[in-house]
Write a protein that holds these residues in place. Structure first.
Motif, PDB file in Angstrom:
ATOM      1  N   TYR A  27       1.207  -1.068  -0.501  1.00  0.00           N
ATOM      2  CA  TYR A  27       0.019   0.170   0.082  1.00  0.00           C
ATOM      3  C   TYR A  27       0.914   1.394   0.217  1.00  0.00           C
ATOM      4  O   TYR A  27       1.369   1.296   0.608  1.00  0.00           O
ATOM      5  N   ALA A  28       0.080   2.182  -0.787  1.00  0.00           N
ATOM      6  CA  ALA A  28       0.979   3.291  -0.946  1.00  0.00           C
ATOM      7  C   ALA A  28       0.554   4.295  -0.742  1.00  0.00           C
ATOM      8  O   ALA A  28      -0.715   4.478  -0.976  1.00  0.00           O
ATOM      9  N   VAL A  29       1.254   5.782  -0.389  1.00  0.00           N
ATOM     10  CA  VAL A  29       0.069   7.195   0.017  1.00  0.00           C
ATOM     11  C   VAL A  29       1.383   8.171  -0.978  1.00  0.00           C
ATOM     12  O   VAL A  29       2.826   7.952  -0.603  1.00  0.00           O
ATOM     13  N   ASN A  30       0.847   8.717  -2.077  1.00  0.00           N
ATOM     14  CA  ASN A  30       1.455   9.548  -3.286  1.00  0.00           C
ATOM     15  C   ASN A  30       3.060   9.259  -3.089  1.00  0.00           C
ATOM     16  O   ASN A  30       3.779   9.744  -2.967  1.00  0.00           O
ATOM     17  N   ASP A  38      -2.281  13.349  -2.198  1.00  0.00           N
ATOM     18  CA  ASP A  38      -2.447  12.708   0.319  1.00  0.00           C
ATOM     19  C   ASP A  38      -3.029  11.773  -0.096  1.00  0.00           C
ATOM     20  O   ASP A  38      -3.505  10.530   0.427  1.00  0.00           O
ATOM     21  N   ALA A  39      -3.478  11.048  -1.714  1.00  0.00           N
ATOM     22  CA  ALA A  39      -4.403   9.555  -1.500  1.00  0.00           C
ATOM     23  C   ALA A  39      -3.179   8.315  -1.773  1.00  0.00           C
ATOM     24  O   ALA A  39      -2.472   8.237  -1.643  1.00  0.00           O
ATOM     25  N   GLY A  40      -3.920   7.316  -1.045  1.00  0.00           N
ATOM     26  CA  GLY A  40      -3.181   6.478  -0.845  1.00  0.00           C
ATOM     27  C   GLY A  40      -4.135   5.279  -1.837  1.00  0.00           C
ATOM     28  O   GLY A  40      -4.803   5.088  -2.467  1.00  0.00           O
ATOM     29  N   SER A  41      -3.439   4.001  -1.884  1.00  0.00           N
ATOM     30  CA  SER A  41      -3.677   3.052  -3.105  1.00  0.00           C
ATOM     31  C   SER A  41      -3.362   1.608  -2.724  1.00  0.00           C
ATOM     32  O   SER A  41      -1.578   2.096  -2.327  1.00  0.00           O
ATOM     33  N   GLY A  42      -3.296   0.308  -2.681  1.00  0.00           N
ATOM     34  CA  GLY A  42      -2.770  -0.901  -2.800  1.00  0.00           C
ATOM     35  C   GLY A  42      -1.697  -0.814  -3.887  1.00  0.00           C
ATOM     36  O   GLY A  42      -2.557  -0.144  -5.331  1.00  0.00           O
ATOM     37  N   TYR A  43      -1.149  -1.395  -4.229  1.00  0.00           N
ATOM     38  CA  TYR A  43      -0.639  -1.896  -5.262  1.00  0.00           C
ATOM     39  C   TYR A  43       0.379  -3.334  -5.323  1.00  0.00           C
ATOM     40  O   TYR A  43       0.649  -3.859  -4.369  1.00  0.00           O
ATOM     41  N   GLY A  44       0.624  -4.053  -6.921  1.00  0.00           N
ATOM     42  CA  GLY A  44       1.590  -5.008  -7.053  1.00  0.00           C
ATOM     43  C   GLY A  44       3.212  -4.532  -7.406  1.00  0.00           C
ATOM     44  O   GLY A  44       2.206  -3.429  -8.255  1.00  0.00           O
ATOM     45  N   GLY A  45       3.888  -4.845  -7.333  1.00  0.00           N
ATOM     46  CA  GLY A  45       5.052  -4.774  -7.887  1.00  0.00           C
ATOM     47  C   GLY A  45       6.009  -6.099  -8.111  1.00  0.00           C
ATOM     48  O   GLY A  45       6.212  -6.724  -7.427  1.00  0.00           O
ATOM     49  N   ILE A  46       7.070  -5.549  -8.718  1.00  0.00           N
ATOM     50  CA  ILE A  46       7.636  -6.586  -9.981  1.00  0.00           C
ATOM     51  C   ILE A  46       9.310  -5.717  -9.985  1.00  0.00           C
ATOM     52  O   ILE A  46       9.291  -4.865 -10.132  1.00  0.00           O
TER      53      ILE A  46
END
Length: 379
Positions: A27-30, A38-46
């Protein structure tokens, strides 16, 4: 990836290949450190990091690359970073050693690629894309049992694009040094840094010197083995800086570098601080005050912990009001990581990172991210 394998000439000894692949869920914010966001979002990364290496009795050569991508589930789309690095170190004789290096980085998330040059975060580049091309060479000569000389040269070309703005700069840096051993634990000497910087955005006056800045930094140097655990490497001197903007000016100030490191059976820790000149895409040649700490600890034979933090205060050394709005900034970047080894090739972990940016005329921004990851080692 084909570039890495193409580097091996026909008939040469086989190169060693290795790679790591990380898969993240978090999960990341900005994440791009954009002012006012200042919005946040879940994420997938590689992250994929291949490495080719070759060692002989007198040389070491590596060619590596890293590609990282984070896909956000809302708000931000995706960010990505790619880089390629080449290093070659050569022993010419018992007394003479040298090396060459080159690198390329392109990123629209400078927190993602782990870039520790915090000036780049303050380049008005957050939310945009920064490309950095660099190349360098170095020599070290042990002239006598007590006397040693070093020489380093580096070239940096950077392009920054953001919100319809685009700019490039070229920076040429030379460092020379001389050290003399007083005894088995103490060395003293002198070091000098010379930097030339050119950016078209500063050439408002149209003259031949408009976009040219230069810095000379002579310093006294000291290396000390404090104990079997602690080592110090430091220098202190004066920064003489000249700006060739439409309002040419000269300034001088204190310059220094210091690095104190301790190595224990299960941990290492390093503190560093510096006041130096540093180029930027916007704001010209800055004076940069930086402090950092890195710490690693081996909890068990299978698990480890690491922490990194770095703070930088950047200012326009010549006081030119045109560039101060872009040059003056405070930046912090930190990260923390826990990793546990499951097999020789497989490990899991959790990591967190954060950033803070405050600019004189553009407000402040904060970024936080955390994730769990699976890491696979190949080779």
């Amino acid at each position: 990836m084909a570039l890495l394998f193409a580097a091996a000439p026909v008939g040469a000894q086989p190169l060693d290949f290795s790679a790591t692949v990380d898969a993240h869920l978090g999960y990341a914010v900005n994440p791009q450190l954009v002012t006012g966001e200042d919005a946040g979002s879940g994420y997938g990364g590689i992250t994929v990091s291949p490495l080719l290496s070759k060692a002989t009795s007198v040389s070491q050569t590596t060619l590596g690359g890293t590609y990282s991508r984070e896909q956000y589930f809302s708000n931000y789309g995706h960010t990505e970073s790619e880089s390629v690095t080449f290093n070659h170190n050569q022993t010419f004789s018992e007394y003479l050693r040298g090396g060459v290096n080159a690198g390329y980085t392109r990123s629209n998330n400078l927190l993602l690629n782990g870039n520790e040059d915090l000036v780049q975060l303050g380049n008005f580049a957050t939310g945009g894309t920064t490309s950095i091309l660099s190349a360098g060479a170095n020599l070290s000569w042990q002239a006598t049992g007590k006397d040693s000389f070093t020489a380093d040269g580096n070239y940096i070309h950077q392009k920054t694009d953001n919100f319809g703005f685009s700019n490039t700069f070229d920076e040429y840096v030379a460092d020379v040094g001389y050290m003399r051993a007083l005894n088995a634990r103490t060395k003293i000497g002198v070091r000098t840094n010379v930097t030339f910087y050119h950016s078209p955005i500063q050439n408002f006056g149209g003259g031949p010197e408009g976009g040219n800045n230069r810095t000379i930094g002579p310093a006294l140097a000291w290396q000390q083995i404090i104990s079997p655990i602690w080592n110090l490497d430091a220098d202190v001197g004066i920064i003489f800086q000249h700006s060739g903007t439409p309002f040419p000016s000269d300034s001088k100030g204190l310059g220094f570098h210091a690095r104190l490191c301790g190595t224990y059976p299960r941990s290492t820790i390093c503190f560093s601080g510096a006041r130096q000149s540093s180029g930027s895409a916007f704001g010209g040649l800055r004076q940069q005050l930086t402090f950092s700490v890195t710490y690693t600890y081996r909890l068990t034979e299978l698990s480890s912990f690491s922490l990194n933090g770095i703070y930088s205060k950047n200012s326009n050394g010549n006081g030119n009001g045109i560039n101060n709005a872009f040059a003056d900034s405070d930046v912090f970047r930190g990260s923390i990581d826990y990793n546990r080894k499951l097999t020789d090739r497989l490990s899991v972990g959790v990591e967190g990172r954060g950033g803070y940016l405050k600019r004189r005329s553009f407000g402040s921004a904060r970024s936080l991210a955390g994730s769990a990851y699976l890491r696979v080692k190949i080779g």
